[in-house]
Design a protein around this motif. Structure first.
Motif, mmCIF file in Angstrom:
data_model
loop_
_atom_site.group_PDB
_atom_site.id
_atom_site.type_symbol
_atom_site.label_atom_id
_atom_site.label_comp_id
_atom_site.label_asym_id
_atom_site.label_seq_id
_atom_site.Cartn_x
_atom_site.Cartn_y
_atom_site.Cartn_z
ATOM 1 N N GLU A 35 0.819 -1.203 -0.113
ATOM 2 C CA GLU A 35 -0.063 -0.022 -0.098
ATOM 3 C C GLU A 35 0.889 1.132 -0.121
ATOM 4 O O GLU A 35 0.595 2.093 -0.762
ATOM 5 C CB GLU A 35 -0.803 -0.009 1.189
ATOM 6 C CG GLU A 35 -2.050 1.090 1.334
ATOM 7 C CD GLU A 35 -3.101 0.874 0.157
ATOM 8 O OE1 GLU A 35 -3.585 2.008 -0.412
ATOM 9 O OE2 GLU A 35 -3.276 0.090 -0.288
ATOM 10 N N ALA A 36 1.901 1.118 0.695
ATOM 11 C CA ALA A 36 2.811 2.702 0.990
ATOM 12 C C ALA A 36 3.451 2.720 -0.271
ATOM 13 O O ALA A 36 3.715 3.905 -0.599
ATOM 14 C CB ALA A 36 3.824 2.249 1.972
ATOM 15 N N PHE A 37 3.764 1.701 -1.118
ATOM 16 C CA PHE A 37 4.751 1.885 -2.349
ATOM 17 C C PHE A 37 3.716 2.223 -3.331
ATOM 18 O O PHE A 37 4.102 2.344 -4.518
ATOM 19 C CB PHE A 37 5.366 0.550 -2.584
ATOM 20 C CG PHE A 37 6.778 0.625 -1.827
ATOM 21 C CD1 PHE A 37 7.975 1.137 -2.548
ATOM 22 C CD2 PHE A 37 7.071 0.166 -0.592
ATOM 23 C CE1 PHE A 37 9.357 1.120 -1.745
ATOM 24 C CE2 PHE A 37 8.216 0.514 0.148
ATOM 25 C CZ PHE A 37 9.208 0.569 -0.328
ATOM 26 N N SER A 38 2.300 2.075 -3.314
ATOM 27 C CA SER A 38 1.379 2.450 -4.382
ATOM 28 C C SER A 38 1.307 3.949 -4.641
ATOM 29 O O SER A 38 0.844 4.578 -5.452
ATOM 30 C CB SER A 38 0.007 1.795 -4.168
ATOM 31 O OG SER A 38 -0.760 2.477 -3.236
ATOM 32 N N ILE A 45 7.195 8.611 2.119
ATOM 33 C CA ILE A 45 8.443 8.176 2.611
ATOM 34 C C ILE A 45 8.332 7.806 4.047
ATOM 35 O O ILE A 45 8.813 6.515 4.347
ATOM 36 C CB ILE A 45 9.588 9.361 2.591
ATOM 37 C CG1 ILE A 45 9.812 9.868 1.369
ATOM 38 C CG2 ILE A 45 10.519 8.951 3.380
ATOM 39 C CD1 ILE A 45 10.448 11.110 1.179
ATOM 40 N N PHE A 46 7.713 8.449 4.809
ATOM 41 C CA PHE A 46 7.222 7.915 6.110
ATOM 42 C C PHE A 46 6.562 6.595 6.223
ATOM 43 O O PHE A 46 6.833 5.819 7.159
ATOM 44 C CB PHE A 46 6.490 9.095 6.878
ATOM 45 C CG PHE A 46 6.450 8.645 8.437
ATOM 46 C CD1 PHE A 46 7.441 8.559 9.441
ATOM 47 C CD2 PHE A 46 4.947 8.463 8.644
ATOM 48 C CE1 PHE A 46 6.913 8.506 10.583
ATOM 49 C CE2 PHE A 46 4.735 8.169 9.942
ATOM 50 C CZ PHE A 46 5.714 8.124 11.112
ATOM 51 N N VAL A 52 7.838 -1.114 5.960
ATOM 52 C CA VAL A 52 9.084 -1.985 5.882
ATOM 53 C C VAL A 52 9.761 -2.216 7.164
ATOM 54 O O VAL A 52 10.192 -3.554 7.540
ATOM 55 C CB VAL A 52 10.115 -1.253 5.059
ATOM 56 C CG1 VAL A 52 11.524 -2.040 5.316
ATOM 57 C CG2 VAL A 52 9.860 -1.037 3.481
ATOM 58 N N SER A 53 9.821 -1.333 8.200
ATOM 59 C CA SER A 53 10.202 -1.761 9.535
ATOM 60 C C SER A 53 9.160 -2.533 10.228
ATOM 61 O O SER A 53 9.774 -3.743 10.764
ATOM 62 C CB SER A 53 10.106 -0.496 10.608
ATOM 63 O OG SER A 53 10.929 0.528 9.939
ATOM 64 N N LEU A 54 8.023 -2.690 10.087
ATOM 65 C CA LEU A 54 7.070 -3.551 10.741
ATOM 66 C C LEU A 54 7.220 -5.022 9.988
ATOM 67 O O LEU A 54 7.383 -5.857 10.682
ATOM 68 C CB LEU A 54 5.372 -3.119 10.272
ATOM 69 C CG LEU A 54 4.493 -4.036 10.667
ATOM 70 C CD1 LEU A 54 4.345 -4.318 12.429
ATOM 71 C CD2 LEU A 54 3.192 -3.594 10.319
ATOM 72 N N ALA A 148 4.996 15.839 -0.545
ATOM 73 C CA ALA A 148 3.653 15.923 -0.992
ATOM 74 C C ALA A 148 2.639 15.110 -0.048
ATOM 75 O O ALA A 148 2.941 14.254 0.461
ATOM 76 C CB ALA A 148 3.689 15.174 -2.307
ATOM 77 N N LEU A 149 1.725 15.822 0.057
ATOM 78 C CA LEU A 149 0.353 15.136 0.713
ATOM 79 C C LEU A 149 -0.100 13.814 0.183
ATOM 80 O O LEU A 149 -0.148 13.974 -1.179
ATOM 81 C CB LEU A 149 -0.561 16.216 0.892
ATOM 82 C CG LEU A 149 -0.471 17.428 1.785
ATOM 83 C CD1 LEU A 149 -1.395 18.467 1.700
ATOM 84 C CD2 LEU A 149 -0.527 16.922 3.346
#
Length: 163
Positions: A35-38, A45-46, A52-54, A148-149
């Motif tokens: 989802e984050a990489f989409s 970034i955050f 990835v840490s999770l 970017a938001l």
């Protein structure tokens, strides 16, 4: 002499729960990474770092539970799983809310839910702290650093941009 089964043995319910929870966290982490990489790089970034840490943390925990089963059981029982499960549920809700109401409001709700959930009571100071944390992160990443938001359905964050 009666043999007493060691609670920290590989087949114990505590180790089984630990492995099950680690596997669930790994699956959730992989989902959150996808989802984050989409999202665009600048707006995620955050989220990418956290997802990835999770996933990596859950994978390491699961691997360690097989390599050293006796050390993976803390002896605390089911109570030790509840805080981690609460955090997982809060994070999944947080990610879902970002796409609907935007970063600021979802961050404030996430912080408030975490404070109330772990504090076991509601306080007006929790609302103020949550709004302050959300405002600080919003100002730091989106106003000062120009990240970017993330896209959202209601697009409330655009109204908060004062710079």
């Amino acid at each position: 002499m009666i043999a007493v089964e060691n609670e920290t043995s590989a087949g114990s319910p505590l180790v089984t729960r630990d492995r099950l929870f680690s596997a669930i966290m790994l699956i959730a982490g992989v989902f959150l990474v996808g989802e984050a990489f989409s999202y665009s790089y600048n707006s995620s970034i955050f989220l990418r770092v956290m997802a990835v840490s999770l996933a990596l943390g859950a994978a390491v925990r699961l691997l360690l539970s097989f390599l050293r089963p006796s050390s993976s059981a803390s002896g605390a029982g089911a109570d030790s799983v509840a805080p981690a499960a609460t955090v997982l549920i809060l994070l999944l809700g947080y990610v879902a809310l970002i796409g609907v109401v935007g970063f600021f409001l979802s961050t404030a709700i996430f912080c408030l839910a975490a404070l109330v959930g772990f504090g076991r009571r509601f306080s007006l100071s929790y609302v103020l702290i949550s709004l302050g944390i959300a405002a600080f992160i919003f100002a730091l990443f989106f106003a000062a650093l120009g990240v970017a938001l993330p896209d959202s359905t209601l697009d409330l964050d655009r109204h908060l941009m004062i710079f």
